[in-house]
Design a protein around this motif. Structure first.
Motif, PDB file in Angstrom:
ATOM      1  N   ASP A   1       0.854  -1.184   0.000  1.00 33.80           N
ATOM      2  CA  ASP A   1       0.000   0.000   0.000  1.00 33.80           C
ATOM      3  C   ASP A   1       0.893   1.238   0.000  1.00 33.80           C
ATOM      4  O   ASP A   1       1.546   1.537   1.007  1.00 33.80           O
ATOM      5  CB  ASP A   1      -0.916   0.009   1.230  1.00 33.80           C
ATOM      6  N   CYS A   2       0.902   1.921  -1.113  1.00 34.00           N
ATOM      7  CA  CYS A   2       1.767   3.088  -1.251  1.00 34.00           C
ATOM      8  C   CYS A   2       0.932   4.303  -1.665  1.00 34.00           C
ATOM      9  O   CYS A   2       0.098   4.209  -2.585  1.00 34.00           O
ATOM     10  CB  CYS A   2       2.861   2.824  -2.291  1.00 34.00           C
ATOM     11  N   THR A   3       1.142   5.404  -0.986  1.00 35.52           N
ATOM     12  CA  THR A   3       0.361   6.613  -1.273  1.00 35.52           C
ATOM     13  C   THR A   3       0.724   7.226  -2.619  1.00 35.52           C
ATOM     14  O   THR A   3      -0.050   8.008  -3.176  1.00 35.52           O
ATOM     15  CB  THR A   3       0.591   7.656  -0.166  1.00 35.52           C
ATOM     16  N   TYR A   4       1.883   6.867  -3.153  1.00 39.27           N
ATOM     17  CA  TYR A   4       2.317   7.456  -4.429  1.00 39.27           C
ATOM     18  C   TYR A   4       1.983   6.559  -5.613  1.00 39.27           C
ATOM     19  O   TYR A   4       1.859   7.037  -6.740  1.00 39.27           O
ATOM     20  CB  TYR A   4       3.820   7.734  -4.389  1.00 39.27           C
ATOM     21  N   GLY A   5       1.839   5.255  -5.374  1.00 40.85           N
ATOM     22  CA  GLY A   5       1.477   4.345  -6.449  1.00 40.85           C
ATOM     23  C   GLY A   5       2.490   4.389  -7.587  1.00 40.85           C
ATOM     24  O   GLY A   5       3.708   4.311  -7.375  1.00 40.85           O
ATOM     25  N   SER A   6       1.964   4.536  -8.808  1.00 37.50           N
ATOM     26  CA  SER A   6       2.844   4.553  -9.985  1.00 37.50           C
ATOM     27  C   SER A   6       3.474   5.914 -10.225  1.00 37.50           C
ATOM     28  O   SER A   6       4.283   6.081 -11.134  1.00 37.50           O
ATOM     29  CB  SER A   6       2.035   4.130 -11.217  1.00 37.50           C
ATOM     30  N   LYS A   7       3.153   6.899  -9.375  1.00 43.71           N
ATOM     31  CA  LYS A   7       3.728   8.232  -9.534  1.00 43.71           C
ATOM     32  C   LYS A   7       5.170   8.265  -8.998  1.00 43.71           C
ATOM     33  O   LYS A   7       5.570   7.421  -8.203  1.00 43.71           O
ATOM     34  CB  LYS A   7       2.882   9.255  -8.783  1.00 43.71           C
ATOM     35  N   PRO A   8       5.948   9.251  -9.400  1.00 45.41           N
ATOM     36  CA  PRO A   8       7.320   9.381  -8.887  1.00 45.41           C
ATOM     37  C   PRO A   8       7.295   9.610  -7.372  1.00 45.41           C
ATOM     38  O   PRO A   8       6.424  10.296  -6.846  1.00 45.41           O
ATOM     39  CB  PRO A   8       7.873  10.598  -9.623  1.00 45.41           C
ATOM     40  N   HIS A   9       8.277   9.023  -6.682  1.00 48.39           N
ATOM     41  CA  HIS A   9       8.381   9.163  -5.236  1.00 48.39           C
ATOM     42  C   HIS A   9       9.335  10.301  -4.874  1.00 48.39           C
ATOM     43  O   HIS A   9      10.321  10.541  -5.570  1.00 48.39           O
ATOM     44  CB  HIS A   9       8.906   7.860  -4.611  1.00 48.39           C
ATOM     45  N   PRO A  10       9.058  11.012  -3.783  1.00 49.82           N
ATOM     46  CA  PRO A  10       9.988  12.061  -3.342  1.00 49.82           C
ATOM     47  C   PRO A  10      11.279  11.453  -2.798  1.00 49.82           C
ATOM     48  O   PRO A  10      11.323  10.260  -2.475  1.00 49.82           O
ATOM     49  CB  PRO A  10       9.197  12.779  -2.255  1.00 49.82           C
ATOM     50  N   PRO A  11      12.333  12.263  -2.683  1.00 43.90           N
ATOM     51  CA  PRO A  11      13.602  11.752  -2.126  1.00 43.90           C
ATOM     52  C   PRO A  11      13.403  11.236  -0.693  1.00 43.90           C
ATOM     53  O   PRO A  11      12.549  11.720   0.045  1.00 43.90           O
ATOM     54  CB  PRO A  11      14.523  12.978  -2.147  1.00 43.90           C
ATOM     55  N   LEU A  12      14.207  10.236  -0.340  1.00 47.19           N
ATOM     56  CA  LEU A  12      14.117   9.672   1.010  1.00 47.19           C
ATOM     57  C   LEU A  12      14.626  10.668   2.045  1.00 47.19           C
ATOM     58  O   LEU A  12      15.621  11.350   1.834  1.00 47.19           O
ATOM     59  CB  LEU A  12      14.950   8.383   1.094  1.00 47.19           C
ATOM     60  N   GLU A  13      13.918  10.737   3.178  1.00 51.62           N
ATOM     61  CA  GLU A  13      14.316  11.646   4.251  1.00 51.62           C
ATOM     62  C   GLU A  13      14.710  10.909   5.527  1.00 51.62           C
ATOM     63  O   GLU A  13      15.390  11.456   6.384  1.00 51.62           O
ATOM     64  CB  GLU A  13      13.164  12.602   4.591  1.00 51.62           C
ATOM     65  N   ILE A  14      14.257   9.696   5.652  1.00 45.52           N
ATOM     66  CA  ILE A  14      14.484   8.964   6.895  1.00 45.52           C
ATOM     67  C   ILE A  14      15.419   7.797   6.645  1.00 45.52           C
ATOM     68  O   ILE A  14      15.278   7.066   5.673  1.00 45.52           O
ATOM     69  CB  ILE A  14      13.157   8.414   7.458  1.00 45.52           C
ATOM     70  N   SER A  15      16.402   7.653   7.541  1.00 42.09           N
ATOM     71  CA  SER A  15      17.303   6.509   7.468  1.00 42.09           C
ATOM     72  C   SER A  15      16.704   5.353   8.254  1.00 42.09           C
ATOM     73  O   SER A  15      16.274   5.518   9.389  1.00 42.09           O
ATOM     74  CB  SER A  15      18.669   6.878   8.053  1.00 42.09           C
ATOM     75  N   ARG A  16      16.705   4.188   7.624  1.00 42.44           N
ATOM     76  CA  ARG A  16      16.126   3.023   8.298  1.00 42.44           C
ATOM     77  C   ARG A  16      16.860   2.684   9.596  1.00 42.44           C
ATOM     78  O   ARG A  16      16.296   2.096  10.502  1.00 42.44           O
ATOM     79  CB  ARG A  16      16.175   1.835   7.351  1.00 42.44           C
TER      80      ARG A  16
END
Length: 658
Positions: A523-538
């Motif tokens: 379940d992804c809020t962006y779906g097939s759209k481009p994703h923003p840059p990552l901000e959080i380190s796992r």
């Protein structure tokens, strides 16, 4: 008339034969001239001369010294009467001085006395240590001031004789320098204190007889009586008390001689001190009295003796601890048994709210715990905010854990909020302590006794998964641990167990087999759209087993973001492949597709996510959904063929010939 001439002649010989203070001879070089005099007479002669030195020499010595010392007491009744008047007449005019640590010219002894030299400190100590009375007498005759040379600790010859227990040496030195009987070293140690500490009874008696003050304390406020009570010696205690030692004088920590005697379980000395006026309820700076001290050190005999004297057996120190608490903490079984037989209160708490039962559990004293359980109120335990079960699990006391459970203590009791806040992860159950310690045995005991694995803010299952402990994880899952637990301080849109097992596919598959929600990973809020840059380190999400004092996140992390971390992205294909086995119709977001496209061998995984999906796969998912996560482990009991059960349990990828 003949007698007067003889005396005059003897004095003339003396003045000519003894060296002057400049180190030169006055004419005679035959030591045998003094053979007619006894040793005592020679020492007395040396004393006379030490108080009748010429004033010019004394002034030269005085100007060469950096400091002075004054005698601690006036000559006493034991000083030779022949010289009392002379000492009193000269002491005010000619103060004694602290001489250099070595003789001004030890290499050049007086030529008139070939068998005697001016000793340095080390030689004099050797003479005293070996009890060489003959040599010491010669030194006292020829150079009485050398007996006053101090070492680095401020000890003079009198201290050394007291320390080594050389009574005869003490007598010689006291004869020459009686005013030194109370001389203190740099640590304010008197010869009497040294003799008492070393248990030299004869030396103690000698010093006291020569006027030693028994109430002079060292730098820590410890008197000879205090020291000898800490290392009990009845004879010396008796001597000190007869010579006026104070039973009330305490050390810097507030401890009295009675404290020390009680701590050493010496009834006889305690009795002597009390008869001398010692206060049985006197306390030190921590509010500890002698009865408390005896309990702390396991002194059963002194406790029985002091009880007769009316001491309060429930006395509380400044921190609220009682004698029973201290005995329980230190494992003194006989003391605990005796105190309980005298109705000591087992429900008095310390300032930090702990009972004797708590500390006995914490220290692992099984027998004492057994004695305290029947007399400890469970209501009072509840009010403390912490159960003995918590402490037994925290300290890995498995045998005590079973004893407490048998006694009816609730395995699901939680820490009070105040105590839970003392831990960064806000743990609250005994089960969490056991899992955090990786104690499989304690975990099993608690789970079998009905412990609920889902009461803590941070689910114990996540701790076990994070540490990779498969046995612990299996036990928790079998007892109903929440497979989809999350981390409140670090929320994510999918189960935290998946996040913590991404680098261990074996663990990941085990979680999936037991009902972990795989669908939420897609379940992804962006779906097939481009994703923003990552901000959080796992890496920030892997702190669950340690500190949890970071500021909680306000936004959830999605699976596609977590799998994109550098340490995890190389596992992206196999992770997605495992998850796809546990979902039906899902659509991969653009970021997951990017990962699968980044490695040619993962192309088949992307096709696996595309429709149409296998009917058998969809049926398996539906059946498992109907069974429910809490009953998945019961699938084996269904009246179904073995091959079908294996299929439902993902032991076979495909079901053929059914």
């Amino acid at each position: 008339m003949q007698s007067a001439d003889a005396t005059s002649s003897t004095m003339a010989v003396t003045s000519m034969a003894l060296p002057d203070r400049m180190g030169t001879s006055r004419g005679f070089d035959d030591y045998s001239l003094y053979s007619a005099l006894s040793d005592d007479e020679l020492i007395q002669l040396a004393i006379e001369r030490s108080f009748t030195e010429d004033r010019g020499y004394m002034n030269s010595i005085q100007s060469s010294q950096a400091g002075y010392w004054q005698p601690n007491s006036q000559p006493n009744q034991f000083t030779n009467n022949r010289f009392i008047t002379r000492i009193r007449d000269t002491s005010a005019a000619m103060p004694l001085y602290d001489f250099p640590r070595r003789s001004s010219n030890p290499a050049n002894p007086p030529p008139n006395l070939p068998n005697v030299h001016f000793p340095d400190v080390s030689h004099l100590v050797s003479v005293i240590e070996n009890g060489d009375v003959k040599t010491l007498k010669k030194i006292a005759i020829c150079n009485p001031k050398s007996l006053l040379v101090a070492n680095d600790d401020g000890w003079i010859s009198l201290h050394e004789a007291a320390y080594y227990g050389q009574e005869e040496c003490l007598k010689i030195i006291l004869t020459v320098h009686p005013e030194m009987v109370n001389r203190c070293g740099t640590s304010n140690q008197t010869p009497l204190l040294l003799s008492a500490v070393c248990h030299h009874v004869n030396c103690v008696e000698c010093l006291l007889a020569h006027g030693a003050n028994p109430n002079i304390a060292n730098k820590d406020g410890e008197t000879p009586l205090f020291k000898v009570c800490s290392k009990p010696n009845i004879k010396i205690v008796d001597l000190l008390l007869r010579y006026g030692a104070s039973v009330h004088k305490s050390c810097d920590a507030g401890l009295t001689p009675l404290h020390e005697a009680a701590g050493n379980d010496n009834v006889k000395i305690c009795q002597m001190l009390l008869e001398a006026g010692a206060e049985p309820n006197a306390t030190n700076i921590y509010g500890i009295n002698s009865f408390f001290m005896a309990a702390q050190n396991g002194g059963v005999n002194v406790l029985s003796f002091l009880m007769v004297k009316g001491v309060d057996i429930n006395w509380q120190a400044s921190d609220g601890a009682t004698p029973l608490y201290e005995a329980s903490k230190n494992g003194h079984k006989e003391v605990v048994e005796m105190l309980l037989s005298k109705k000591a209160d087992a429900n008095k708490t310390t300032n930090n709210g702990l009972l004797p039962l708590h500390v006995a559990v914490q220290k692992g004293h099984f027998d004492i715990v057994s004695m305290l359980i029947p007399v400890t109120s469970k209501y009072r335990v509840k009010r403390t905010g912490i159960s003995p079960l918590h402490l037994s699990a925290e300290c890995n006391r498995d045998w005590i854990l079973e004893l407490l459970i048998e006694a009816g203590y609730d395995v699901n009791v939680q820490l009070s909020d105040d105590r839970s806040k003392m831990y960064a992860d806000r743990r609250s159950t005994a089960l969490y302590f056991a899992v955090a310690n990786n104690n499989i045995e304690a975990t099993k005991i608690l789970l079998d006794a009905g412990a609920n694995p889902n009461l803590d803010m941070l689910n114990p299952l996540l701790i076990a998964v994070r540490r990779g402990c498969i046995d612990m994880t299996v036990m928790l899952v079998e007892h109903g641990a929440n497979m989809n637990a999350s981390i409140l301080t670090h929320p994510c849109s999918f189960p935290a167990g998946i996040l913590l097992s991404m680098t261990n596919l074996h663990f990941l598959k085990f979680l999936m087999d037991n009902g972990c929600d795989a669908r939420s990973c897609f379940d992804c809020t962006y779906g097939s759209k481009p994703h923003p840059p990552l901000e959080i380190s796992r890496n920030r999400f892997l702190q669950l087993a340690s500190n949890q004092d970071e500021t909680p996140r306000k936004t959830c992390v999605q699976f596609c973001e977590a799998i994109s971390e550098p340490t995890t992205s190389r596992w992206a294909g196999p992770i997605i492949d495992v998850l796809l086995d546990y979902v039906g119709h899902v659509k991969l977001c653009s970021r997951l597709i990017e990962h699968l496209d980044s490695y040619p061998d993962w192309a088949g995984i992307k096709l696996k996510a595309m429709p149409p999906h296998s009917l058998m796969q969809l049926c398996r998912l539906k059946i498992r959904q109907q069974v429910g996560n809490q009953r998945l482990r019961c699938i084996n009991k269904l009246p179904l063929p073995d091959r079908l059960i294996e299929f439902l349990n993902y032991n076979k990828g495909e079901l053929l010939d059914i």
